[in-house]
Write a protein that holds these residues in place. Structure first.
Motif, PDB file in Angstrom:
ATOM      1  N   ASP A   1       0.659  -1.118  -0.147  1.00 38.89           N
ATOM      2  CA  ASP A   1       0.023  -0.012  -0.045  1.00 38.89           C
ATOM      3  C   ASP A   1       0.856   1.233  -0.183  1.00 38.89           C
ATOM      4  OD1 ASP A   1      -2.137   1.717   0.032  1.00 38.89           O
ATOM      5  OD2 ASP A   1      -2.326   1.704   2.352  1.00 38.89           O
ATOM      6  N   PRO A   2       1.676   1.450  -1.172  1.00 38.53           N
ATOM      7  CA  PRO A   2       2.553   2.508  -1.130  1.00 38.53           C
ATOM      8  C   PRO A   2       1.832   3.745  -1.120  1.00 38.53           C
ATOM      9  CG  PRO A   2       2.621   1.639  -3.255  1.00 38.53           C
ATOM     10  CD  PRO A   2       1.670   0.619  -2.239  1.00 38.53           C
ATOM     11  N   ARG A   3       2.247   5.081  -0.364  1.00 34.53           N
ATOM     12  CA  ARG A   3       1.701   6.395  -0.884  1.00 34.53           C
ATOM     13  C   ARG A   3       2.551   7.433  -1.497  1.00 34.53           C
ATOM     14  NH1 ARG A   3      -1.680   6.388   5.212  1.00 34.53           N
ATOM     15  NH2 ARG A   3      -2.887   4.885   4.726  1.00 34.53           N
ATOM     16  N   GLU A   4       2.145   8.210  -2.227  1.00 32.72           N
ATOM     17  CA  GLU A   4       2.902   9.194  -2.599  1.00 32.72           C
ATOM     18  C   GLU A   4       3.055  10.252  -1.954  1.00 32.72           C
ATOM     19  OE1 GLU A   4       4.566   9.596  -5.731  1.00 32.72           O
ATOM     20  OE2 GLU A   4       4.114   7.663  -6.090  1.00 32.72           O
ATOM     21  N   PRO A   5       4.267  10.819  -1.521  1.00 33.48           N
ATOM     22  CA  PRO A   5       4.386  11.981  -0.575  1.00 33.48           C
ATOM     23  C   PRO A   5       3.846  13.298  -1.005  1.00 33.48           C
ATOM     24  CG  PRO A   5       6.581  11.351  -1.844  1.00 33.48           C
ATOM     25  CD  PRO A   5       5.521  10.584  -2.178  1.00 33.48           C
ATOM     26  N   LEU A   6       3.258  13.831  -0.030  1.00 38.46           N
ATOM     27  CA  LEU A   6       2.521  14.973  -0.225  1.00 38.46           C
ATOM     28  C   LEU A   6       3.402  16.259   0.441  1.00 38.46           C
ATOM     29  CD1 LEU A   6      -1.138  14.134   1.061  1.00 38.46           C
ATOM     30  CD2 LEU A   6      -0.120  14.151  -1.425  1.00 38.46           C
ATOM     31  N   GLU A   7       3.375  17.431  -0.007  1.00 38.73           N
ATOM     32  CA  GLU A   7       4.220  18.493   0.511  1.00 38.73           C
ATOM     33  C   GLU A   7       3.926  18.781   1.951  1.00 38.73           C
ATOM     34  OE1 GLU A   7       5.694  23.025  -0.521  1.00 38.73           O
ATOM     35  OE2 GLU A   7       4.174  21.968  -1.876  1.00 38.73           O
ATOM     36  N   LEU A   8       4.795  19.085   2.709  1.00 33.73           N
ATOM     37  CA  LEU A   8       4.660  19.168   4.255  1.00 33.73           C
ATOM     38  C   LEU A   8       4.688  20.785   4.438  1.00 33.73           C
ATOM     39  CD1 LEU A   8       6.951  16.672   5.844  1.00 33.73           C
ATOM     40  CD2 LEU A   8       4.420  16.315   5.468  1.00 33.73           C
ATOM     41  N   GLN A   9       3.938  21.448   5.070  1.00 39.10           N
ATOM     42  CA  GLN A   9       3.769  22.728   5.328  1.00 39.10           C
ATOM     43  C   GLN A   9       4.914  22.912   6.549  1.00 39.10           C
ATOM     44  OE1 GLN A   9       2.080  24.851   3.271  1.00 39.10           O
ATOM     45  NE2 GLN A   9       1.831  22.931   2.312  1.00 39.10           N
ATOM     46  N   GLU A  10       5.091  24.409   6.590  1.00 39.38           N
ATOM     47  CA  GLU A  10       6.113  24.674   7.769  1.00 39.38           C
ATOM     48  C   GLU A  10       5.079  24.460   9.108  1.00 39.38           C
ATOM     49  OE1 GLU A  10       8.181  28.709   9.734  1.00 39.38           O
ATOM     50  OE2 GLU A  10       7.410  28.420   7.660  1.00 39.38           O
ATOM     51  N   GLY A  11       5.921  23.721   9.965  1.00 34.73           N
ATOM     52  CA  GLY A  11       5.379  23.380  11.220  1.00 34.73           C
ATOM     53  C   GLY A  11       4.453  22.154  11.241  1.00 34.73           C
ATOM     54  N   GLU A  12       4.295  21.611  10.321  1.00 32.80           N
ATOM     55  CA  GLU A  12       3.559  20.359  10.157  1.00 32.80           C
ATOM     56  C   GLU A  12       4.179  19.141  11.092  1.00 32.80           C
ATOM     57  OE1 GLU A  12       0.266  18.205   7.088  1.00 32.80           O
ATOM     58  OE2 GLU A  12       1.862  19.402   6.376  1.00 32.80           O
ATOM     59  N   VAL A  13       5.365  18.974  10.888  1.00 28.48           N
ATOM     60  CA  VAL A  13       6.118  17.726  11.170  1.00 28.48           C
ATOM     61  C   VAL A  13       7.330  18.294  11.887  1.00 28.48           C
ATOM     62  CG1 VAL A  13       7.251  15.509  10.760  1.00 28.48           C
ATOM     63  CG2 VAL A  13       5.416  16.312   9.441  1.00 28.48           C
ATOM     64  N   LYS A  14       7.326  18.138  13.074  1.00 29.42           N
ATOM     65  CA  LYS A  14       8.436  18.579  13.970  1.00 29.42           C
ATOM     66  C   LYS A  14       9.073  17.526  14.708  1.00 29.42           C
ATOM     67  CE  LYS A  14       7.212  23.510  14.744  1.00 29.42           C
ATOM     68  NZ  LYS A  14       6.974  24.460  15.523  1.00 29.42           N
ATOM     69  N   VAL A  15      10.229  17.150  14.915  1.00 31.69           N
ATOM     70  CA  VAL A  15      10.899  16.236  15.672  1.00 31.69           C
ATOM     71  C   VAL A  15      11.876  16.960  16.931  1.00 31.69           C
ATOM     72  CG1 VAL A  15      12.510  14.199  15.316  1.00 31.69           C
ATOM     73  CG2 VAL A  15      11.054  14.817  13.582  1.00 31.69           C
ATOM     74  N   THR A  16      11.458  16.576  17.959  1.00 32.53           N
ATOM     75  CA  THR A  16      12.051  17.222  19.117  1.00 32.53           C
ATOM     76  C   THR A  16      12.998  15.943  19.778  1.00 32.53           C
ATOM     77  OG1 THR A  16      10.372  18.640  19.374  1.00 32.53           O
ATOM     78  CG2 THR A  16      11.853  18.340  21.199  1.00 32.53           C
ATOM     79  N   TYR A  17      14.331  16.385  19.970  1.00 33.63           N
ATOM     80  CA  TYR A  17      15.151  15.522  21.063  1.00 33.63           C
ATOM     81  C   TYR A  17      15.094  15.734  22.216  1.00 33.63           C
ATOM     82  CZ  TYR A  17      19.227  13.535  23.180  1.00 33.63           C
ATOM     83  OH  TYR A  17      20.188  12.986  23.887  1.00 33.63           O
ATOM     84  N   LEU A  18      14.762  14.817  23.100  1.00 29.96           N
ATOM     85  CA  LEU A  18      14.720  14.907  24.439  1.00 29.96           C
ATOM     86  C   LEU A  18      15.842  14.691  25.402  1.00 29.96           C
ATOM     87  CD1 LEU A  18      10.713  14.303  24.878  1.00 29.96           C
ATOM     88  CD2 LEU A  18      11.849  16.343  24.620  1.00 29.96           C
ATOM     89  N   THR A  19      16.010  13.284  25.201  1.00 27.23           N
ATOM     90  CA  THR A  19      17.362  12.835  25.810  1.00 27.23           C
ATOM     91  C   THR A  19      17.518  11.254  25.187  1.00 27.23           C
ATOM     92  OG1 THR A  19      18.667  12.532  27.821  1.00 27.23           O
ATOM     93  CG2 THR A  19      16.204  11.851  27.885  1.00 27.23           C
ATOM     94  N   HIS A  20      18.827  10.830  25.424  1.00 29.59           N
ATOM     95  CA  HIS A  20      19.083   9.595  24.958  1.00 29.59           C
ATOM     96  C   HIS A  20      18.448   8.906  23.581  1.00 29.59           C
ATOM     97  CE1 HIS A  20      20.993   5.679  25.694  1.00 29.59           C
ATOM     98  NE2 HIS A  20      19.996   5.164  25.761  1.00 29.59           N
ATOM     99  N   ALA A  21      17.472   7.902  23.859  1.00 28.95           N
ATOM    100  CA  ALA A  21      16.623   7.286  22.731  1.00 28.95           C
ATOM    101  C   ALA A  21      15.425   8.070  22.461  1.00 28.95           C
ATOM    102  CB  ALA A  21      16.540   6.052  22.893  1.00 28.95           C
ATOM    103  N   CYS A  22      15.085   9.020  23.484  1.00 29.41           N
ATOM    104  CA  CYS A  22      13.797   9.578  23.430  1.00 29.41           C
ATOM    105  C   CYS A  22      13.391  10.948  22.603  1.00 29.41           C
ATOM    106  CB  CYS A  22      13.319  10.076  24.874  1.00 29.41           C
ATOM    107  SG  CYS A  22      11.673  10.689  25.043  1.00 29.41           S
ATOM    108  N   MET A  23      12.638  10.530  21.491  1.00 32.72           N
ATOM    109  CA  MET A  23      12.344  11.578  20.383  1.00 32.72           C
ATOM    110  C   MET A  23      10.937  11.887  20.663  1.00 32.72           C
ATOM    111  SD  MET A  23      14.549  12.944  18.407  1.00 32.72           S
ATOM    112  CE  MET A  23      16.400  12.443  17.696  1.00 32.72           C
ATOM    113  N   GLU A  24      10.419  13.139  20.266  1.00 34.28           N
ATOM    114  CA  GLU A  24       9.006  13.599  20.264  1.00 34.28           C
ATOM    115  C   GLU A  24       8.805  13.991  18.913  1.00 34.28           C
ATOM    116  OE1 GLU A  24       5.670  15.978  22.579  1.00 34.28           O
ATOM    117  OE2 GLU A  24       7.401  17.197  21.314  1.00 34.28           O
ATOM    118  N   LEU A  25       7.792  13.370  18.221  1.00 36.93           N
ATOM    119  CA  LEU A  25       7.393  13.333  16.757  1.00 36.93           C
ATOM    120  C   LEU A  25       5.979  14.233  16.852  1.00 36.93           C
ATOM    121  CD1 LEU A  25       9.607  11.414  16.216  1.00 36.93           C
ATOM    122  CD2 LEU A  25       8.510  10.556  14.560  1.00 36.93           C
TER     123      LEU A  25
END
Length: 606
Positions: free
Chosen positions: A123-147
């Motif tokens: 079930d492949p999906r074609e990528p859609l354009e991402l808007q500013e602020g739509e996907v943010k990745v925040t590093y917290l510590t060690h292996a902990c990321m917030e998406l």
């Protein structure tokens, strides 16, 4: 879509394994007639199907190859170097799919293939354009990321407080002040495996008190990720066990898939998260995630990088294990790991790569030797190597609280996402200048006192706890004798501490080593940690990976079957110590003055 499974293609018993010669070996499955190639070297065994990727022809040995590692296809003379799994004729054409070589407890091996090998293509999906602020990745510590993915927040492996592996690992990076609030507000939480730097019960205790029904997702490993949940007394009510290799649809745009590790399928996993057709790959601690087959050209890839997550060789003594030998070994191993990670990233060609899951420190003062000896790779060093060997791949080395805006990062292929240019790159928001990066206090006493509370448990007043515990553990019929010595924090034997032998051939407890030929291991364990493990039926990873013991071996060989059992395969329910105390006769306690210091309970010395 059905769950991904691991198929056994060929099994060899211990005798067949011992008969494998150096270099190339051709082996046929007697049931279906299919043939496989096994390459033996000092680095171990590699295996693949005897089938050319060009048009499916069979391979034979290449008589022109003097190194004994190249095979030639009988159809069109394509050549494969089995030691690297690369085709050398024509060069730079294909990589051969490598099979997993799994050891069995009887000394044999199994060649294993995951099926399907690339389930993310369903079930492949074609990528859609991402808007500013739509996907943010925040590093917290060690292996902990917030998406942040649209309106959803997805958190990985939250270890935000307390130690890991008993008292051996402590957080290097100070999580942002609102990290626990972020955890409790997350829409999804993924925990990759049961190791306590990923499955942190001190952290999850906070979650259980504030939001016990937070949705947590784990892979369907044979050793359940949350096997210790009931004993931990952490109340979580929404744990979801997910089949491998199946897309989990969260909303119209967001889905994720959990994959197994090829080397440790019983406990390790990794994850692909997809939002609007954009893939984020997190391989976490997997040694060979998905058997080495992974999606290429993902938008963001993250993986571990540091090394040092083992007691070997830092905790070993005697024989060759001098400080200089350890230093040289560690230097070489870290270099090999760095090169492997760089090659893996280069082969997968992600748009952006972020090393993480290596930010721990042996902070307790009693572990200063380990901290000084266990030199780790740096994230900056790995990213510099990737920048050199694969300059088209952007790299990111975040500090706690740093944020990557994926939409902005993907828009500008010219920007190099490094900390050197972080302030000038729109895609990255760094933490405030005054933000604390490194931890400098860890509440040692709180956690060490909890471990040491096990020392004077009632069960240890009865010497027969030793037999009861090892019978519960269930490991025997293996020609190994282990001496276990309870020690203080400096690994000096304790007066009144236990010092005993276990003969795992017949699970007996002799007072001296047997006369027959046998392997021998001597293990000095910090008494608080060892007794806490015994009392609660915990895995020995806390001792071994947590640097809480010292080990010598005669002969100097690794006993995989023994360590695998005590680190992964102990029963999931703790020993029934109530039953034990009902069976043993009561002990008459002598009268002692109130001001006499309390000693550990007595064990007869072997």
């Amino acid at each position: 879509m059905t769950s991904q499974i691991a198929k056994v293609l060929l099994s060899l018993d211990a005798e067949a394994v011992s008969s494998l010669k150096e270099g190339l070996n051709f082996k046929k499955n007697g049931e279906d007639g299919k043939c496989y190639i096994i390459y033996k070297s000092n680095d171990g065994l590699k295996a693949c199907k005897n089938q050319c990727r060009h048009q499916g022809g069979l391979f034979i040995k290449d008589i022109e190859d003097l190194n004994g590692s190249v095979v030639k296809c009988t159809k069109h003379n394509w050549k494969l170097n089995v030691s690297t799994m690369k085709y050398v004729n024509p060069p730079d054409s294909f990589l051969q799919d490598e099979l997993e070589v799994e050891k069995t407890n009887d000394g044999g091996i199994q060649l294993v293939e995951l099926s399907p090998v690339d389930p993310w293509l369903a079930d492949p999906r074609e990528p859609l354009e991402l808007q500013e602020g739509e996907v943010k990745v925040t590093y917290l510590t060690h292996a902990c990321m917030e998406l942040q993915l649209g309106q959803k927040r997805f958190m990985f492996d939250p270890w935000l407080k307390g130690p890991a592996f008993a008292r051996g690992w402590w957080l290097l990076h100070e999580p942002p002040a609102d990290s626990l609030d972020r955890l409790c507000a997350a829409d999804l939480i993924y925990i990759s495996h049961m190791h306590s730097d990923h499955l942190s019960f001190p952290t999850l205790k906070v979650l259980s008190e504030r939001r016990p029904d937070a949705p947590i997702y784990v892979g369907d490993t044979s050793r359940p990720v949350f096997w210790y949940l009931e004993q931990s007394q952490v109340k979580l009510t929404n744990i979801n066990i997910v089949p491998f290799g199946v897309w989990q649809n969260i909303d119209q745009h967001l889905r994720f898939m959990i994959l197994m590790d090829g080397v440790h399928p019983e406990m390790d996993t990794c994850i692909i998260v997809e939002y609007k057709g954009h893939m984020i790959l997190n391989t976490v601690d997997c040694t060979r995630p998905n058997g080495g087959r992974l999606p290429q050209n993902v938008d963001l890839m993250m993986s571990d990088f540091a090394g040092g997550a083992s007691g070997f060789p830092m905790t070993f003594y005697g024989g060759k294990y001098s400080d200089s030998w350890k230093a040289e070994f560690i230097k070489n191993e870290r270099k090999k790991l760095l090169n492997y990670k760089a090659l893996l990233v280069k082969s997968l060609q992600p748009r952006i790569y972020c090393p993480f899951a290596g930010y721990f420190v042996e902070a307790h003062p009693s572990d200063r030797y380990i901290k000084d000896t266990n030199v780790k790779n740096s994230a900056e060093g790995l990213n510099a190597l990737i920048n050199k060997t694969a300059p088209d791949i952007k790299t990111w080395t975040p500090k706690p609280g740093a944020v990557l805006d994926l939409g902005l990062a993907l828009r500008d292929p010219a920007n190099r996402l490094t900390t050197h240019q972080a302030l000038s790159v729109e895609a990255i928001t760094n933490p405030p200048a005054h933000a604390k990066i490194y931890k400098d206090s860890w509440d040692f006493d709180l956690y060490v006192d909890e471990l040491n509370s096990a020392i004077n448990s009632e069960i240890f007043k009865h010497q027969s706890w030793i037999q009861f515990y090892y019978n519960w553990a269930g490991f025997q019929n293996y020609n190994l004798v282990v001496r276990v010595i309870e020690t203080d924090d400096n690994f000096e034997p304790l007066t009144g501490g236990c010092d005993y032998l276990v003969d795992f051939l017949d699970l007996s407890f002799p007072t001296k080593r047997p006369d027959r030929e046998h392997s021998y291991v001597e293990i000095k364990n910090r008494i608080g940690v060892m007794r806490y493990l015994v009392l609660h039926g915990r895995l020995w990873d806390d001792l071994y990976i947590g640097f809480q013991n010292r080990i010598s071996r005669d002969p100097d060989i690794y006993h995989h079957k023994f360590w695998n059992h005590f680190q992964i395969e102990l029963p999931v329910h703790k020993p029934d110590w109530d039953q034990f105390l009902q069976q043993v006769p009561p002990i008459q306690e002598p009268d002692t003055p109130q001001d006499e210091p309390e000693e550990v309970s007595h064990c007869t010395v072997a």
